[in-house]
Enzyme design. Structure first.
Site, PDB file in Angstrom:
ATOM      1  N   GLU A  63      61.897   1.521 -66.185  1.00 14.50           N
ATOM      2  CA  GLU A  63      61.754   0.063 -66.185  1.00 14.50           C
ATOM      3  C   GLU A  63      63.035  -0.596 -66.691  1.00 14.50           C
ATOM      4  OE1 GLU A  63      58.615  -3.247 -67.881  1.00 14.50           O
ATOM      5  OE2 GLU A  63      59.384  -1.729 -69.259  1.00 14.50           O
ATOM      6  N   TRP A  85      54.050  -2.950 -63.317  1.00 13.59           N
ATOM      7  CA  TRP A  85      54.221  -4.352 -62.958  1.00 13.59           C
ATOM      8  C   TRP A  85      53.342  -4.760 -61.769  1.00 13.59           C
ATOM      9  CZ3 TRP A  85      56.590  -8.485 -65.112  1.00 13.59           C
ATOM     10  CH2 TRP A  85      57.458  -8.237 -66.192  1.00 13.59           C
ATOM     11  N   TYR A 127      63.045 -10.747 -65.903  1.00  9.58           N
ATOM     12  CA  TYR A 127      64.092 -10.194 -66.753  1.00  9.58           C
ATOM     13  C   TYR A 127      65.430  -9.918 -66.074  1.00  9.58           C
ATOM     14  CZ  TYR A 127      60.252  -9.337 -70.045  1.00  9.58           C
ATOM     15  OH  TYR A 127      59.194  -9.485 -70.888  1.00  9.58           O
ATOM     16  N   ARG A 160      78.149 -13.302 -81.565  1.00 11.75           N
ATOM     17  CA  ARG A 160      77.590 -13.874 -80.343  1.00 11.75           C
ATOM     18  C   ARG A 160      77.235 -12.801 -79.315  1.00 11.75           C
ATOM     19  NH1 ARG A 160      81.970 -18.891 -79.739  1.00 11.75           N
ATOM     20  NH2 ARG A 160      81.608 -19.741 -81.836  1.00 11.75           N
ATOM     21  N   CYS A 179      58.619 -11.538 -72.532  1.00  5.21           N
ATOM     22  CA  CYS A 179      58.041 -11.265 -73.850  1.00  5.21           C
ATOM     23  C   CYS A 179      59.135 -10.752 -74.786  1.00  5.21           C
ATOM     24  CB  CYS A 179      56.913 -10.252 -73.723  1.00  5.21           C
ATOM     25  SG  CYS A 179      55.509 -10.849 -72.772  1.00  5.21           S
ATOM     26  N   ARG A 200      58.670 -12.418 -78.450  1.00  7.56           N
ATOM     27  CA  ARG A 200      57.851 -13.596 -78.772  1.00  7.56           C
ATOM     28  C   ARG A 200      56.367 -13.278 -78.759  1.00  7.56           C
ATOM     29  NH1 ARG A 200      54.936 -15.450 -74.552  1.00  7.56           N
ATOM     30  NH2 ARG A 200      55.585 -14.643 -72.527  1.00  7.56           N
ATOM     31  N   ASP A 203      51.764  -7.128 -76.901  1.00 15.90           N
ATOM     32  CA  ASP A 203      50.539  -6.341 -76.821  1.00 15.90           C
ATOM     33  C   ASP A 203      50.832  -5.057 -77.604  1.00 15.90           C
ATOM     34  OD1 ASP A 203      48.642  -4.442 -76.066  1.00 15.90           O
ATOM     35  OD2 ASP A 203      48.718  -4.924 -73.945  1.00 15.90           O
TER      36      ASP A 203
END
Length: 298
Positions: A63, A85, A127, A160, A179, A200, A203
């Site tokens: 992934e 997915w 993503y 940065r 996520c 954020r 699961d």
């Protein structure tokens, strides 16, 4: 020394005992806490592939490699037998067509029919799109990963060195907003690469174990490409939750005793961050407890 995996099991226990129970977006319901931190030291070669249940680490690495391609269609994932997915485009297909096709049949059509995959296998600008092809207001695309690698090599004391996927303008077009949304990096004076991952929403039973592996794999690749050594992985969770249909599985996992963590290394050094494949990742010493099955909330 206390086993690193106990941090995770302690978090599961904390959510079970103290989590705020409420209805969530999926309708399943969660038990949730806000704000959590786990730290894993990768410098000795061990990695946080959980041992209290089997984690299919190759799926998580595949992934991550797919994210790095900038791809947003599930066809390449299914070609690698990665099915994590499929739920979102399948739900969209069923809702828009009324077809009650099974997941297996849907995935088979995605693999075999390029036109069907182009129409129904897209996840929107998730993503990979944001990491590799973030589009500015002038239409110019920004490759956050390439910029990160360049900065790690040329200015490793920078504050940065990060990338993220929370592109507000495109959230509504995504099958699932990011996520694991911010990855920030830090290089020590003795050449160790540290990562802080802010997630954020997580699961804890199904997602977090994969996120630990994906972040670790990326950290190893970035370190190798920048002639650095892996340091610490710091995981920070915002809304850390257990779905209400995962509670018994969490209790089962907590009752198990962690075994020694495995090691992960890279078998070769490709010319760029884009050159890695699953065969480059070597995991040794992985002896987990049995897998624990639980449904995915969509």
């Amino acid at each position: 020394m206390r086993h690193p995996e106990l941090q995770y099991l302690d978090l599961l226990s904390h959510v079970l005992e103290n989590g705020d129970e409420r209805v969530d977006r999926t309708g399943v319901g969660t038990r949730s806490v806000f704000g959590a931190m786990l730290r894993f030291d990768l410098s000795n070669g061990t990695v946080p592939i959980l041992t209290t249940k089997r984690v299919y680490w190759k799926t998580a690495v595949k992934e991550m490699l797919w994210f790095l391609t900038g791809g947003t269609n599930i066809q390449p994932l299914l070609n690698e037998n990665v099915r994590i997915w499929s739920d979102w485009p399948l739900a969209t297909y069923r809702r828009e067509t009324g077809d009650t096709i099974s997941q297996d049949a849907f995935e088979q059509r995605i693999v075999e029919d390029d036109a069907f995959a182009a129409r129904w296998g897209e996840l929107g600008p998730v993503y990979g799109k944001q990491w590799r092809r973030w589009q500015g207001p002038d239409g110019k695309e920004h490759d956050q990963i390439a910029t990160l690698v360049q900065t790690l090599r040329e200015n490793p004391t920078s504050r940065r060195m990060l990338f993220h996927g929370w592109n507000v303008a495109e959230l509504g077009s995504m099958a699932l907003p990011p996520c694991h949304m911010v990855y920030q990096y830090h290089v020590t004076s003795d050449g160790r690469l540290n990562c802080l991952l802010f997630q954020r929403s997580v699961d804890l039973l199904l997602g977090a174990p994969f996120n630990f592996v994906g972040a670790t794999a990326l950290q190893l690749m970035l370190a190798q490409q920048s002639d650095l050594r892996p340091g610490e992985l710091v995981w920070v969770g915002g809304d850390a939750h257990l779905y209400l249909n995962h509670l018994e599985q969490a209790r089962e996992q907590i009752a198990r005793t962690p075994r020694p963590l495995p090691s992960m290394r890279l078998a070769r050094k490709p010319q760029s961050i884009d050159g890695y494949s699953i065969s480059d990742f070597v995991v040794e010493g992985y002896d987990p407890h049995a897998a624990i099955k639980a449904p995915v909330a969509v």
